[in-house]
Design a protein around this motif. Sequence first.
Motif, PDB file in Angstrom:
ATOM      1  N   ILE A 115     -37.499  13.031 -13.037  1.00 14.68           N
ATOM      2  CA  ILE A 115     -37.870  14.393 -12.627  1.00 14.68           C
ATOM      3  C   ILE A 115     -36.786  15.032 -11.753  1.00 14.68           C
ATOM      4  CG2 ILE A 115     -40.335  13.898 -12.755  1.00 14.68           C
ATOM      5  CD1 ILE A 115     -40.404  13.644  -9.751  1.00 14.68           C
ATOM      6  N   ILE A 116     -35.831  14.235 -11.251  1.00 15.27           N
ATOM      7  CA  ILE A 116     -34.732  14.809 -10.477  1.00 15.27           C
ATOM      8  C   ILE A 116     -33.408  14.666 -11.233  1.00 15.27           C
ATOM      9  CG2 ILE A 116     -35.874  14.469  -8.267  1.00 15.27           C
ATOM     10  CD1 ILE A 116     -34.031  12.071  -7.777  1.00 15.27           C
ATOM     11  N   GLY A 117     -33.515  14.535 -12.541  1.00 12.45           N
ATOM     12  CA  GLY A 117     -32.321  14.573 -13.376  1.00 12.45           C
ATOM     13  C   GLY A 117     -31.525  13.300 -13.466  1.00 12.45           C
ATOM     14  N   SER A 118     -32.181  12.160 -13.276  1.00 16.64           N
ATOM     15  CA  SER A 118     -31.455  10.887 -13.340  1.00 16.64           C
ATOM     16  C   SER A 118     -31.208  10.429 -14.772  1.00 16.64           C
ATOM     17  CB  SER A 118     -32.246   9.798 -12.606  1.00 16.64           C
ATOM     18  OG  SER A 118     -33.465   9.503 -13.276  1.00 16.64           O
ATOM     19  N   GLY A 119     -31.956  10.997 -15.705  1.00 20.71           N
ATOM     20  CA  GLY A 119     -31.879  10.511 -17.079  1.00 20.71           C
ATOM     21  C   GLY A 119     -32.692   9.245 -17.236  1.00 20.71           C
ATOM     22  N   GLY A 120     -32.371   8.450 -18.227  1.00 17.24           N
ATOM     23  CA  GLY A 120     -33.096   7.213 -18.457  1.00 17.24           C
ATOM     24  C   GLY A 120     -34.319   7.417 -19.327  1.00 17.24           C
TER      25      GLY A 120
ATOM     26  N   ILE B   3     -39.608   2.770 -10.717  1.00 12.28           N
ATOM     27  CA  ILE B   3     -39.229   3.983  -9.987  1.00 12.28           C
ATOM     28  C   ILE B   3     -38.135   4.739 -10.722  1.00 12.28           C
ATOM     29  CG2 ILE B   3     -38.300   4.868  -7.798  1.00 12.28           C
ATOM     30  CD1 ILE B   3     -39.521   2.282  -6.522  1.00 12.28           C
ATOM     31  N   ALA B   4     -37.270   4.020 -11.438  1.00  8.11           N
ATOM     32  CA  ALA B   4     -36.212   4.672 -12.217  1.00  8.11           C
ATOM     33  C   ALA B   4     -36.798   5.606 -13.268  1.00  8.11           C
ATOM     34  CB  ALA B   4     -35.330   3.620 -12.882  1.00  8.11           C
ATOM     35  N   ILE B   5     -37.994   5.292 -13.740  1.00  9.92           N
ATOM     36  CA  ILE B   5     -38.669   6.179 -14.696  1.00  9.92           C
ATOM     37  C   ILE B   5     -39.082   7.474 -14.005  1.00  9.92           C
ATOM     38  CG2 ILE B   5     -40.749   6.453 -16.120  1.00  9.92           C
ATOM     39  CD1 ILE B   5     -40.545   3.458 -16.754  1.00  9.92           C
ATOM     40  N   LEU B   6     -39.626   7.347 -12.789  1.00  8.56           N
ATOM     41  CA  LEU B   6     -40.085   8.525 -12.049  1.00  8.56           C
ATOM     42  C   LEU B   6     -38.924   9.440 -11.660  1.00  8.56           C
ATOM     43  CD1 LEU B   6     -42.414  10.041 -10.724  1.00  8.56           C
ATOM     44  CD2 LEU B   6     -42.122   8.586  -8.704  1.00  8.56           C
ATOM     45  N   THR B   7     -37.749   8.865 -11.388  1.00 11.95           N
ATOM     46  CA  THR B   7     -36.613   9.680 -10.944  1.00 11.95           C
ATOM     47  C   THR B   7     -36.072  10.588 -12.045  1.00 11.95           C
ATOM     48  OG1 THR B   7     -35.045   7.883 -11.446  1.00 11.95           O
ATOM     49  CG2 THR B   7     -35.878   8.030  -9.185  1.00 11.95           C
TER      50      THR B   7
ATOM     51  N   PHE C 243     -43.349   9.206  -4.942  1.00 12.19           N
ATOM     52  CA  PHE C 243     -43.080  10.596  -5.308  1.00 12.19           C
ATOM     53  C   PHE C 243     -42.548  11.373  -4.109  1.00 12.19           C
ATOM     54  CE2 PHE C 243     -44.139  15.038  -6.042  1.00 12.19           C
ATOM     55  CZ  PHE C 243     -43.684  15.220  -7.332  1.00 12.19           C
ATOM     56  N   ALA C 244     -43.070  11.074  -2.913  1.00 12.17           N
ATOM     57  CA  ALA C 244     -42.614  11.765  -1.705  1.00 12.17           C
ATOM     58  C   ALA C 244     -41.164  11.408  -1.394  1.00 12.17           C
ATOM     59  CB  ALA C 244     -43.512  11.406  -0.524  1.00 12.17           C
ATOM     60  N   ILE C 245     -40.800  10.126  -1.596  1.00 12.16           N
ATOM     61  CA  ILE C 245     -39.415   9.708  -1.356  1.00 12.16           C
ATOM     62  C   ILE C 245     -38.472  10.438  -2.301  1.00 12.16           C
ATOM     63  CG2 ILE C 245     -37.798   7.777  -1.575  1.00 12.16           C
ATOM     64  CD1 ILE C 245     -39.901   5.964  -0.454  1.00 12.16           C
TER      65      ILE C 245
ATOM     66  N   PRO D 254     -28.480  10.514  -6.255  1.00 18.83           N
ATOM     67  CA  PRO D 254     -29.721  10.712  -5.499  1.00 18.83           C
ATOM     68  C   PRO D 254     -30.851   9.822  -6.001  1.00 18.83           C
ATOM     69  CG  PRO D 254     -28.691  12.818  -5.935  1.00 18.83           C
ATOM     70  CD  PRO D 254     -27.918  11.799  -6.721  1.00 18.83           C
ATOM     71  N   ALA D 255     -30.906   9.617  -7.316  1.00 18.36           N
ATOM     72  CA  ALA D 255     -31.929   8.719  -7.870  1.00 18.36           C
ATOM     73  C   ALA D 255     -31.693   7.288  -7.419  1.00 18.36           C
ATOM     74  CB  ALA D 255     -31.920   8.796  -9.400  1.00 18.36           C
ATOM     75  N   ILE D 256     -30.431   6.864  -7.360  1.00 15.87           N
ATOM     76  CA  ILE D 256     -30.102   5.516  -6.899  1.00 15.87           C
ATOM     77  C   ILE D 256     -30.604   5.317  -5.470  1.00 15.87           C
ATOM     78  CG2 ILE D 256     -28.192   4.007  -6.197  1.00 15.87           C
ATOM     79  CD1 ILE D 256     -28.632   4.026  -9.178  1.00 15.87           C
ATOM     80  N   ILE D 257     -30.398   6.312  -4.612  1.00 12.08           N
ATOM     81  CA  ILE D 257     -30.833   6.214  -3.215  1.00 12.08           C
ATOM     82  C   ILE D 257     -32.352   6.131  -3.131  1.00 12.08           C
ATOM     83  CG2 ILE D 257     -30.922   7.452  -1.013  1.00 12.08           C
ATOM     84  CD1 ILE D 257     -28.117   8.496  -1.653  1.00 12.08           C
ATOM     85  N   ALA D 258     -33.036   6.948  -3.930  1.00 15.49           N
ATOM     86  CA  ALA D 258     -34.503   6.913  -3.931  1.00 15.49           C
ATOM     87  C   ALA D 258     -35.021   5.549  -4.377  1.00 15.49           C
ATOM     88  CB  ALA D 258     -35.041   8.010  -4.854  1.00 15.49           C
ATOM     89  N   ILE D 259     -34.434   4.999  -5.413  1.00 12.68           N
ATOM     90  CA  ILE D 259     -34.843   3.664  -5.892  1.00 12.68           C
ATOM     91  C   ILE D 259     -34.544   2.604  -4.845  1.00 12.68           C
ATOM     92  CG2 ILE D 259     -34.442   1.900  -7.658  1.00 12.68           C
ATOM     93  CD1 ILE D 259     -33.640   4.220  -9.550  1.00 12.68           C
ATOM     94  N   MET D 260     -33.369   2.702  -4.234  1.00 14.56           N
ATOM     95  CA  MET D 260     -32.948   1.714  -3.239  1.00 14.56           C
ATOM     96  C   MET D 260     -33.885   1.700  -2.039  1.00 14.56           C
ATOM     97  SD  MET D 260     -29.409   1.553  -1.094  1.00 14.56           S
ATOM     98  CE  MET D 260     -30.021   2.879  -0.040  1.00 14.56           C
TER      99      MET D 260
END
Length: 206
Positions: free
Chosen positions: A150-155, A144-148, A59-61, A75-81
């Motif tokens: 919250i920053i508008g990644s969709g999915g 993590i893609a599920i958590l993202t 969540f912090a990342i 941005p979600a891709i970077i967080a997951i990566m």
Amino acid sequence: MAVLMTIWGAAVQQILLVYTALLISVVLGIFLAVISLYSKIFAKTIMTFANLAQAVPTFAIVAIVVPLIGIGFWPAIIAIMLRALLPIVKNTWIGLSDIDYSLIDSGMGSGLTDWQIIKYIRFPYAYPAIFSGVKFAAILANSIAILTAIIGSGGLGSIIFEGLANMNISKMMSAVIPAIIIALFLEFSLTYLEKKVVSPGLTQDT
């Protein structure tokens, strides 16, 4: 029908998130691991950074990415990566470096270049370790893609969070089940690919 289309669209977004982040992580992770073979300082730096990224809560990342890059798909891709990179880098580096050096000496004695030694000697013996890291990273990426969301990644995460907010269990489960199916497909497909790539007789030692 509209509900099914919504779930289908979210599942496609989920797959794009996971596979894009995983592909980037695999390419970058293998590249960094190969470079680390030739520099102990670089190897230590990369491993330290990867371990720090892994130690930070997911969540912090995700939260850190927003003010630096913004919200949305990339941005979600970077967080997951950032989260998926460690097992790939670590396992690849271990697999490439943990090898009988008599094989390398034999290759050098046969006139093989450094790249040929990596390609024909190091990598074949490292494949089990590499696939182990990639499979673990794939499961991480999917969760993590599920958590993202919250920053508008969709999915599928967007549907899951909507279900949680409204205490709508059926809506939440309509996204949880496809997420589980994606995770199982990743595991089985990577295991199948591993059986095709890894030579018979090689075992996972890491």
